[in-house]
Design an enzyme around this catalytic site. Structure first.
Site, short mmCIF file in Angstrom:
data_model
loop_
_atom_site.label_atom_id
_atom_site.label_comp_id
_atom_site.label_asym_id
_atom_site.label_seq_id
_atom_site.Cartn_x
_atom_site.Cartn_y
_atom_site.Cartn_z
N CYS A 184 0.84 -1.21 0.00
CA CYS A 184 0.00 0.00 0.00
C CYS A 184 0.87 1.25 0.00
CB CYS A 184 -0.91 0.02 1.23
SG CYS A 184 -2.41 -0.95 1.07
N GLU A 291 -6.61 -0.09 7.13
CA GLU A 291 -6.50 1.11 6.32
C GLU A 291 -5.27 0.99 5.42
OE1 GLU A 291 -8.43 3.85 6.16
OE2 GLU A 291 -9.74 3.62 7.90
N CYS A 292 -5.30 1.69 4.30
CA CYS A 292 -4.17 1.59 3.38
C CYS A 292 -3.05 2.55 3.74
CB CYS A 292 -4.63 1.84 1.95
SG CYS A 292 -5.43 3.43 1.73
N GLY A 293 -3.34 3.50 4.65
CA GLY A 293 -2.30 4.44 5.04
C GLY A 293 -2.54 5.84 4.49
#
Ligand code: SF4
Length: 296
Positions: A184, A291-293
């Site tokens: 990600c 979450e992807c960040g």
């Protein structure tokens, strides 16, 4: 024909690899430079519009603007003031304050499609882009075409420097299987850093009721990770609100939502959810990752 329509109606093959056209007028020689070049030059730091002085710091290869205490306070005041505003009023405020240094990132989820439908009426020249990891569902990419047809807004595709084939060859296979956080970061976060260097503010479609990690999302905040003002016009919308608007206005949406996918990311990291499951339960299922960040 309005400039906005001309901008939006360019063939996607021409738009896909080009840098944003809506760049700060103060950035010299923007035409012809890649987003990466602008990022490395740190040119975006010249365009802070918030009250008080702004500064820039360097995070790895990217220049990240920092906010002054005065700007942080002002943003908090604006966020409180906009709590009772409609999503359209919030976007109108963002456009008046930051356009053309205002952008929107979208994974082409239902919230993003709703915001695009609003921007089409408020300011269709806002630069809208998608982080194209190379792992998106074909249905997601097809939705981009339907959005362009309906609203004349071409969602630009911002891609990592390495193709999926190059990236997997370099890493001995799919990184999403061994280290999804790094995948990600490489295929989303790093790309957003590159784009962010050209803007002062960005809009996202996140809602407070999507997950516990999003429950305290302000309408407006300083996003220190990317050096941008972050605006969430749908923060206080519910999932029902989003789908009511989509149905009322015939807004295009991803057909996978009708097949058990309430939240859609990359195909290797997304599964349909079962009855009663959280709407983001199908993202990175079976791992602790939520979450992807981009939003943490
Ligand atoms: Fe990689 Fe999965 Fe993240 Fe997409 S969602 S960038 S495939 S780890």
């Amino acid at each position: 024909m309005a400039t906005a329509i001309l901008f939006g109606s360019k063939p996607m093959s021409e738009r896909a690899e080009k840098p944003p056209e809506n760049v700060c007028p103060a950035v010299p020689a923007a035409n012809g430079q890649s987003v990466r070049q602008l990022s490395l030059s740190g040119a975006a730091a010249n365009c802070g519009k918030g009250p008080g002085q702004t500064d820039a710091s360097t995070a790895g290869e990217h220049t990240v603007r920092t906010a002054s205490p005065e700007e942080l306070q002002w943003l908090a005041e604006q966020s409180r003031r906009l709590e009772s505003a409609t999503a359209e009023e919030i976007l109108q405020w963002a456009v008046e304050r930051y356009f053309p240094r205002f952008t929107m990132a979208t994974g082409l989820g239902p919230e993003g499609c709703v915001i695009i439908s609003m921007l089409a009426k408020i300011e269709p020249r806002v630069y809208v882009f998608n982080l194209d990891t190379g792992y998106q569902f074909p249905e997601t990419l097809a939705l981009r075409e339907r959005i362009a047809e309906k609203y004349g807004i071409v969602v630009d595709l911002q891609r990592p420097e390495l193709s999926v084939e190059q990236y997997e060859a370099l890493n001995g296979g799919p990184v999403y299987k061994t280290d999804p956080d790094r995948c990600c970061f490489d295929r989303k976060v790093r790309v957003l850093h590159r784009v962010a260097a050209n803007f002062d503010a960005w809009a996202t479609g996140i809602r407070r009721d999507q997950s516990p990690t999003r429950a305290n999302t302000p309408i407006v905040k300083w996003d220190a990770k990317f050096g941008l003002v972050k605006i969430s016009p749908l923060a206080n919308w519910t999932r029902k609100d989003v789908w009511r608007r989509i149905m009322e206005e015939g807004i295009p949406y991803n057909p996978l939502h009708d097949q058990g996918y309430p939240s859609i990311g990359c195909w290797p990291c997304t599964r349909p959810v079962g009855e009663g499951e959280d709407e983001r339960a199908g993202r990175w299922s079976g791992t602790a990752k939520t979450e992807c960040g981009l939003h943490t």
